[in-house]
Design a protein around this motif. Structure first.
Motif, PDB file in Angstrom:
ATOM      1  N   UNK A 136       3.606  -5.783   9.134  1.00 26.53           N
ATOM      2  CA  UNK A 136       4.943  -5.509   8.584  1.00 26.53           C
ATOM      3  C   UNK A 136       4.849  -4.526   7.413  1.00 26.53           C
ATOM      4  N   UNK A 137       4.208  -3.415   7.677  1.00 27.60           N
ATOM      5  CA  UNK A 137       3.973  -2.412   6.640  1.00 27.60           C
ATOM      6  C   UNK A 137       5.262  -1.629   6.404  1.00 27.60           C
ATOM      7  N   UNK A 138       5.763  -1.578   5.182  1.00 26.32           N
ATOM      8  CA  UNK A 138       6.938  -0.746   4.912  1.00 26.32           C
ATOM      9  C   UNK A 138       6.610   0.720   5.157  1.00 26.32           C
ATOM     10  N   UNK A 139       7.588   1.443   5.616  1.00 29.82           N
ATOM     11  CA  UNK A 139       7.372   2.850   5.942  1.00 29.82           C
ATOM     12  C   UNK A 139       6.802   3.624   4.756  1.00 29.82           C
ATOM     13  N   UNK A 140       7.284   3.333   3.561  1.00 33.28           N
ATOM     14  CA  UNK A 140       6.841   4.083   2.380  1.00 33.28           C
ATOM     15  C   UNK A 140       5.405   3.746   1.977  1.00 33.28           C
ATOM     16  N   UNK A 141       4.820   2.690   2.552  1.00 33.03           N
ATOM     17  CA  UNK A 141       3.432   2.340   2.265  1.00 33.03           C
ATOM     18  C   UNK A 141       2.491   2.672   3.419  1.00 33.03           C
ATOM     19  N   UNK A 142       3.018   3.251   4.471  1.00 34.86           N
ATOM     20  CA  UNK A 142       2.216   3.483   5.676  1.00 34.86           C
ATOM     21  C   UNK A 142       1.018   4.394   5.406  1.00 34.86           C
ATOM     22  N   UNK A 217       4.873   9.750  11.655  1.00 36.39           N
ATOM     23  CA  UNK A 217       3.717   8.860  11.615  1.00 36.39           C
ATOM     24  C   UNK A 217       4.011   7.599  10.812  1.00 36.39           C
ATOM     25  N   UNK A 218       4.669   7.731   9.676  1.00 35.70           N
ATOM     26  CA  UNK A 218       4.990   6.552   8.862  1.00 35.70           C
ATOM     27  C   UNK A 218       5.875   5.575   9.630  1.00 35.70           C
ATOM     28  N   UNK A 219       6.838   6.109  10.364  1.00 33.39           N
ATOM     29  CA  UNK A 219       7.721   5.256  11.164  1.00 33.39           C
ATOM     30  C   UNK A 219       6.937   4.549  12.267  1.00 33.39           C
ATOM     31  N   UNK A 220       6.006   5.258  12.889  1.00 31.02           N
ATOM     32  CA  UNK A 220       5.208   4.648  13.958  1.00 31.02           C
ATOM     33  C   UNK A 220       4.360   3.498  13.420  1.00 31.02           C
TER      34      UNK A 220
END
Length: 278
Positions: A136-142, A217-220
Motif C-alpha cells: 500500500x505504497x502511496x504514490x508520492x513515496x513510490x 511509474x509511481x502510479x503503477x
C-alpha cells in the motif's frame, strides 16, 4: 551506478559496471551472487568490491538482470498509440498480467520461436526493479522503493494470447523475455521522458517516449502494492508503445534469423537474434 548479474568460469556474480575506453568491465561484489530478493538497495550500496577480479563484460555471460524475481508484473495498453492500434477503450485502471522467472533470458540470448506458434511478436518496454519491500505504497513515496531500471522485450505469442480473454498463455512462455543488460540506478537516468524504440533490419518498428505512459511509474507501484507486497527484485514491465507486429498491415512477426534491438535512452539496449527452437 550500473550493476549486472553475470557468470564467469562457472560462477555467478553481481558486478558493478565500470565504463572504460576499451569497453565495460564487471567488478564483482563480495557475497552477492545475483540481483534479487537478497539485494535490496541498502545491501547493494554497502557491498565491498573485488577490483582485482574484474572481468571484461564481453568475456562474461550476462544473465537476466534479475534472474529469479518473486514477481514479474506486466502492464498492457499503457501507451495511447498502442491502445489506439488495438481499437480498445482507454483504460481507467492498469491492465495487468504476469510472467514467471522461467520466462526470462539474458540480454544476448537467442529468442526461440516455439514450434506451436506462428505469431511471435516484439514489444519494447522499460522495466522497473523494486529495491525495498512495501505494501500500500502511496504514490508520492513510490520512488523510494525503486532499485533501478532496465530494458525488456515482452515477446508475445499472439496466436496464443488471443485464444482467450486472458493473456497469460501468450505472454509467459519459457525462455522468451530478454531482460537487461544492466540495472541503472534511479539517480543515473531520467525516465520521465526517455526515448524508447524497437529496431529490426535498420527499420524503427516502435518509437515513443516514457512521458506518454498512460499510468506513470509511481502510479503503477502504488497500484500493484495495493493488492500485493512488492519485494526487492520484483520487476514491473511498464508497457509497450504502438507499432507492434500484430497490428501492422501487413502483419510482421519474428522469423528465424531476425535480429531485434530494444533501446531505452539512458537505460541501455538489448539485441537478440531469433532462431527456431529445435
Amino acid at each position: 551506478m550500473p550493476y549486472a548479474t553475470y557468470e564467469y568460469q562457472g560462477r555467478r556474480y553481481v558486478g558493478r559496471v565500470e565504463r572504460t575506453e576499451n569497453g565495460d568491465r564487471l567488478v564483482p561484489l563480495v557475497g552477492l551472487s545475483e540481483l534479487g530478493r537478497d539485494t535490496p538497495a541498502d545491501v547493494l550500496s554497502a557491498a565491498a568490491e573485488l577490483p582485482d577480479q574484474a572481468v571484461a563484460a564481453n568475456d562474461a555471460y550476462l544473465c537476466p538482470v534479475v534472474p529469479h524475481p518473486d514477481k514479474i508484473i506486466c502492464i498492457g495498453l499503457n501507451y495511447l498509440a498502442h491502445v489506439g492500434e488495438t481499437g480498445r477503450d482507454l483504460p481507467t485502471y492498469p491492465v495487468m498480467f504476469t510472467k514467471f522467472a522461467s520466462s526470462l533470458i539474458g540480454p544476448r540470448d537467442d529468442i526461440l520461436l516455439p514450434a506451436e506458434s506462428e505469431q511471435v511478436d516484439y514489444e519494447a518496454e522499460l522495466a522497473v526493479v523494486i529495491g525495498r519491500t512495501g505494501r500500500r505504497i502511496p504514490r508520492e513515496q513510490a520512488a523510494n522503493h525503486i532499485l533501478g531500471y532496465t530494458v525488456a522485450n515482452d515477446v508475445t505469442m499472439r496466436d496464443y494470447q488471443y485464444k482467450t480473454h486472458q493473456w497469460l498463455q501468450g505472454k509467459a512462455w519459457d525462455h522468451s523475455t530478454p531482460l537487461g543488460p544492466y540495472l541503472i540506478g534511479p539517480g543515473e537516468a531520467d525516465v520521465s521522458a526517455a526515448g524508447i524504440r524497437a529496431v529490426m533490419g535498420g527499420k524503427k518498428l516502435q518509437e515513443s517516449d516514457t512521458s506518454r505512459l498512460i499510468f506513470d511509474i509511481a502510479t503503477l507501484i502504488a497500484t500493484v502494492s495495493e493488492f500485493t507486497t512488492v519485494l526487492p527484485g520484483d520487476v514491473i514491465l511498464t508497457g509497450t508503445p504502438g507499432g507492434v507486429g500484430f497490428r501492422r498491415d501487413p502483419q510482421l512477426f519474428l522469423r528465424d534469423g531476425d535480429e531485434i534491438t530494444v533501446e531505452v535512452d539512458g537505460i541501455g539496449s538489448l539485441t537478440n537474434r531469433v532462431r527456431r527452437e529445435s
